[in-house]
Write a protein that holds these residues in place. Structure first.
Motif, mmCIF file in Angstrom:
data_model
loop_
_atom_site.group_PDB
_atom_site.id
_atom_site.type_symbol
_atom_site.label_atom_id
_atom_site.label_comp_id
_atom_site.label_asym_id
_atom_site.label_seq_id
_atom_site.Cartn_x
_atom_site.Cartn_y
_atom_site.Cartn_z
ATOM 1 N N ALA A 124 18.198 16.147 67.314
ATOM 2 C CA ALA A 124 18.369 14.876 68.018
ATOM 3 C C ALA A 124 18.167 15.075 69.515
ATOM 4 O O ALA A 124 17.505 14.257 70.171
ATOM 5 C CB ALA A 124 19.759 14.298 67.730
ATOM 6 N N ASP A 125 18.706 16.144 70.064
ATOM 7 C CA ASP A 125 18.526 16.426 71.494
ATOM 8 C C ASP A 125 17.059 16.662 71.829
ATOM 9 O O ASP A 125 16.562 16.186 72.855
ATOM 10 C CB ASP A 125 19.367 17.634 71.911
ATOM 11 N N ASP A 126 16.361 17.391 70.963
ATOM 12 C CA ASP A 126 14.926 17.632 71.181
ATOM 13 C C ASP A 126 14.147 16.326 71.147
ATOM 14 O O ASP A 126 13.264 16.095 71.975
ATOM 15 C CB ASP A 126 14.368 18.589 70.130
ATOM 16 N N MET A 127 14.466 15.479 70.178
ATOM 17 C CA MET A 127 13.774 14.190 70.070
ATOM 18 C C MET A 127 14.075 13.306 71.273
ATOM 19 O O MET A 127 13.202 12.586 71.754
ATOM 20 C CB MET A 127 14.152 13.476 68.777
ATOM 21 N N ALA A 128 15.317 13.356 71.756
ATOM 22 C CA ALA A 128 15.677 12.568 72.941
ATOM 23 C C ALA A 128 14.834 13.017 74.132
ATOM 24 O O ALA A 128 14.288 12.196 74.873
ATOM 25 C CB ALA A 128 17.165 12.712 73.249
ATOM 26 N N GLN A 129 14.708 14.309 74.297
ATOM 27 C CA GLN A 129 13.894 14.834 75.390
ATOM 28 C C GLN A 129 12.436 14.398 75.231
ATOM 29 O O GLN A 129 11.804 13.961 76.190
ATOM 30 C CB GLN A 129 14.004 16.344 75.434
ATOM 31 N N GLU A 130 11.902 14.499 74.019
ATOM 32 C CA GLU A 130 10.522 14.075 73.772
ATOM 33 C C GLU A 130 10.346 12.582 74.039
ATOM 34 O O GLU A 130 9.334 12.161 74.596
ATOM 35 C CB GLU A 130 10.119 14.390 72.333
ATOM 36 N N ALA A 131 11.329 11.787 73.634
ATOM 37 C CA ALA A 131 11.247 10.340 73.856
ATOM 38 C C ALA A 131 11.239 10.023 75.346
ATOM 39 O O ALA A 131 10.494 9.143 75.803
ATOM 40 C CB ALA A 131 12.414 9.643 73.161
ATOM 41 N N LEU A 132 12.039 10.735 76.111
ATOM 42 C CA LEU A 132 12.088 10.474 77.550
ATOM 43 C C LEU A 132 10.807 10.937 78.244
ATOM 44 O O LEU A 132 10.349 10.296 79.189
ATOM 45 C CB LEU A 132 13.331 11.120 78.165
ATOM 46 N N VAL A 133 10.207 12.006 77.770
ATOM 47 C CA VAL A 133 8.905 12.429 78.302
ATOM 48 C C VAL A 133 7.855 11.372 77.973
ATOM 49 O O VAL A 133 7.036 11.000 78.815
ATOM 50 C CB VAL A 133 8.507 13.818 77.758
ATOM 51 N N THR A 134 7.891 10.883 76.737
ATOM 52 C CA THR A 134 6.969 9.822 76.329
ATOM 53 C C THR A 134 7.183 8.581 77.189
ATOM 54 O O THR A 134 6.215 7.911 77.571
ATOM 55 C CB THR A 134 7.171 9.479 74.838
ATOM 56 N N ALA A 135 8.439 8.286 77.514
ATOM 57 C CA ALA A 135 8.737 7.118 78.347
ATOM 58 C C ALA A 135 8.027 7.218 79.700
ATOM 59 O O ALA A 135 7.534 6.214 80.217
ATOM 60 C CB ALA A 135 10.246 6.983 78.543
ATOM 61 N N TRP A 136 7.985 8.405 80.264
ATOM 62 C CA TRP A 136 7.306 8.572 81.563
ATOM 63 C C TRP A 136 5.823 8.216 81.426
ATOM 64 O O TRP A 136 5.260 7.544 82.284
ATOM 65 C CB TRP A 136 7.493 9.982 82.099
#
Length: 180
Positions: A51-63
């Motif tokens: 979940a933490d990894d996906m959160a990080q990936e989602a926030l990178v995608t958000a940028w």
């Protein structure tokens, strides 16, 4: 941080600055909402570290997708929506992988069948043959080469190839429990 604090820029102001290229504004948005994104994914995913990894990936995608954020949209909702789509993509990928694994397991021969035991016995018998004899067996018995072709390829006399083939065949049959 108090949401009513007038000295702090709003999410919408930060989002507009991030759309204009401000990494500092985007970082502030991440600081404000990463706990919500991570908490959401930890509740919907079985593995907290995933979940933490996906959160990080989602926030990178958000940028990379900040330009798609509508001016009146909630940044937290948008972040969580990206995180949800990332989780669903991961889940679909895992389901496809599991289906491929199941299909492969269904098509492969069982390990403990007579055929598998025979293969193991043949492999052991082959390993115990002298190198020249093993090469002849591999070419003549397994590869359907003629004795003459094997003799030429291995640089052995034709008579030697014939005797190696006969002895090798006898040892393989013995390993499989059959009489030569």
């Amino acid at each position: 941080m108090d949401a009513g604090d007038a000295s702090q820029p709003t999410d919408q102001a930060l989002a507009e600055a991030a759309k204009a290229g401000s990494s500092r504004a985007f970082s502030e948005l991440v600081l404000r909402h990463q706990a919500a994104v991570r908490g959401f994914l930890r509740r919907v995913c079985a593995d907290p570290s995933e979940a933490d990894d996906m959160a990080q990936e989602a926030l990178v995608t958000a940028w990379t997708k900040i330009g798609t954020l509508k001016p009146d949209a909630s940044v937290r909702s948008w972040f969580c929506g990206l995180a949800w789509r990332k989780a669903m993509t991961t889940q679909r990928g895992r389901a496809r992988s599991a289906a491929r694994d199941r299909q492969w397991l269904e098509t492969r021969p069982e390990f403990d069948t007579p055929a598998a035991r025979d293969q193991i016995a043949v492999r052991k018998a082959l390993d115990n043959l002298p190198e020249d004899q093993r090469a002849v067996v591999a070419l003549c018995l397994a590869g359907d080469w003629s004795h003459a072709e094997a003799a030429e390829a291995l640089g052995l006399p034709l008579g030697t190839v014939k005797s190696h083939a006969a002895r090798g065949r006898a040892k393989l049959l013995e390993a499989m429990g059959e009489a030569p």
